[in-house]
Design an enzyme around this catalytic site. Structure first.
Site, PDB file in Angstrom:
ATOM      1  N   ILE A   1       0.895  -1.184  -0.038  1.00  0.00           N
ATOM      2  CA  ILE A   1      -0.005  -0.259   0.066  1.00  0.00           C
ATOM      3  C   ILE A   1       0.691   1.284   0.090  1.00  0.00           C
ATOM      4  CG2 ILE A   1      -0.166   0.309   2.526  1.00  0.00           C
ATOM      5  CD1 ILE A   1      -2.990   0.937  -0.003  1.00  0.00           C
TER       6      ILE A   1
ATOM      7  N   SER B   1      10.996   0.224   8.671  1.00  0.00           N
ATOM      8  CA  SER B   1      10.235  -1.191   8.360  1.00  0.00           C
ATOM      9  C   SER B   1      11.280  -2.205   8.619  1.00  0.00           C
ATOM     10  CB  SER B   1       9.872  -1.338   6.864  1.00  0.00           C
ATOM     11  OG  SER B   1       9.062  -2.162   6.523  1.00  0.00           O
ATOM     12  N   ARG B   2      10.340  -3.432   8.946  1.00  0.00           N
ATOM     13  CA  ARG B   2      11.234  -4.609   9.274  1.00  0.00           C
ATOM     14  C   ARG B   2      11.922  -5.493   7.923  1.00  0.00           C
ATOM     15  NH1 ARG B   2       7.444  -8.694  12.603  1.00  0.00           N
ATOM     16  NH2 ARG B   2       6.233  -7.668  10.928  1.00  0.00           N
TER      17      ARG B   2
ATOM     18  N   LYS C   1      -5.955   3.139   7.490  1.00  0.00           N
ATOM     19  CA  LYS C   1      -7.040   2.495   8.167  1.00  0.00           C
ATOM     20  C   LYS C   1      -6.823   0.997   8.011  1.00  0.00           C
ATOM     21  CE  LYS C   1      -8.365  -0.104   4.401  1.00  0.00           C
ATOM     22  NZ  LYS C   1      -8.815  -1.353   4.566  1.00  0.00           N
TER      23      LYS C   1
ATOM     24  N   ASP D   1     -11.575  -6.012   7.008  1.00  0.00           N
ATOM     25  CA  ASP D   1     -10.126  -5.033   6.387  1.00  0.00           C
ATOM     26  C   ASP D   1     -10.913  -4.254   5.226  1.00  0.00           C
ATOM     27  OD1 ASP D   1      -7.434  -4.394   6.334  1.00  0.00           O
ATOM     28  OD2 ASP D   1      -7.583  -5.229   4.271  1.00  0.00           O
TER      29      ASP D   1
END
Length: 308
Positions: free
Chosen positions: A14, A36-37, A90, A168
């Protein structure tokens, strides 16, 4: 005016598809870091954790959080306590209570918190809201069905507790409905279908009403193949309204009356910049409340196991 120095946390699909293009085309922002991992963003500093990022790059003014909702509270709390404005993808969190706490922290720190609902910014949503305000609504039906294998391949977090499952995408429909209907609605009954090997539902059937006993129904399903369905149909005294393709098109009695190019994420980032400049927050929890109510009131029905 000096651009807002923004950072991204949680670099996934996303972010690459929507957030990065929207930020790059908005002169109000300058992307300076990411955490970020697993993912990275070219041309900026990248970190494995938000803590390391905020410690190393104090110039950050705002943070956009795009990791799964089960992990968002801790990151948001860290950013707010550090005095950063926060954009929440979201759904804004895994629970209502944690988002309410984040809202209180943002207010105490004097920074902006934005619970973003991208589908509310779909091209025909405002036109649908205006149409429904101009007539008497007799009933509303929400049909939100898509193929989870296409949209969320091998994403195990969506099937875990707190991942919301079919809610979701379903919460996108709820974000639109709670925006376009003239009166608040509430759930009267629900059936949630859980695959026997998953902790989140794959389908849901929900009935809603309001103070005037309006009939509103919703069908959410992640097993759709072929054409995807993201439609809201309202029977009204002025004709049948169909808000289709996730809010992209509006038709009345079969006649297309509104269609524009999609600009959801660019509009979200314009809104976030506006909130930062005016010192305000925007944290509407109505869509997430309906999801919580569905889990609270809904009857569980177990169906066959689901495998990607």
């Amino acid at each position: 005016m000096t651009p807002i120095q923004i950072a991204i946390v949680g670099v996934g699909k996303i972010v690459r598809d929507q957030h990065l293009p929207a930020i790059s085309k908005n002169a109000d922002y300058r992307l300076i870091a990411a955490a970020s991992r697993h993912g990275t963003v070219d041309g900026i500093d990248n970190f494995k954790s938000i803590e390391a990022m905020l410690e190393t790059v104090p110039a950050i003014n705002a943070v956009s959080l795009c990791m799964p909702p089960q992990y968002r509270y801790e990151a948001a709390h860290v950013a707010l306590e550090a005095g950063k404005h926060v954009f929440l993808e979201k759904p804004p969190g895994a629970t209502l209570s944690e988002v309410a706490d984040l809202e209180a922290v943002a207010a105490a720190k004097g920074v902006s918190l934005f619970a973003s609902w991208h589908s509310r910014y779909a091209p025909a949503v405002e036109a649908a809201k205006a149409f429904l305000a101009s007539t008497t609504i007799r009933s509303v039906k929400i049909i939100w069905k898509e193929d989870v294998r296409h949209w969320h391949p091998n994403q195990e977090w969506i099937w875990a507790a707190g991942g919301l499952g079919v809610f979701d995408p379903g919460i996108n429909a709820l974000s639109i409905v709670t925006h376009i209907l003239p009166r608040p609605i509430f759930i009267t009954s629900a059936t949630l279908e859980f695959p026997e090997n998953r902790d989140a539902p794959i389908a849901a059937t929900i009935a809603f009403s309001d103070a005037d006993k309006l009939s509103v129904s919703a069908e959410f399903d992640w097993r759709q193949t072929g054409k995807q369905s993201w439609d809201i149909v309202a029977e009204t005294d002025a004709g049948e309204m169909v808000l289709s393709e996730g809010g992209a098109k509006l038709a009345v009695d079969g006649k297309l009356v509104h269609e524009e190019p999609e600009q959801e994420y660019p509009m979200l980032y314009r809104r976030f910049a506006e909130l930062i400049k005016t010192g305000k927050s925007d944290v509407d929890l109505a869509p997430l409340r309906h999801v919580a109510d569905a889990f609270m009131l809904g009857r569980r029905k177990f169906v066959e196991a689901f495998h990607d």
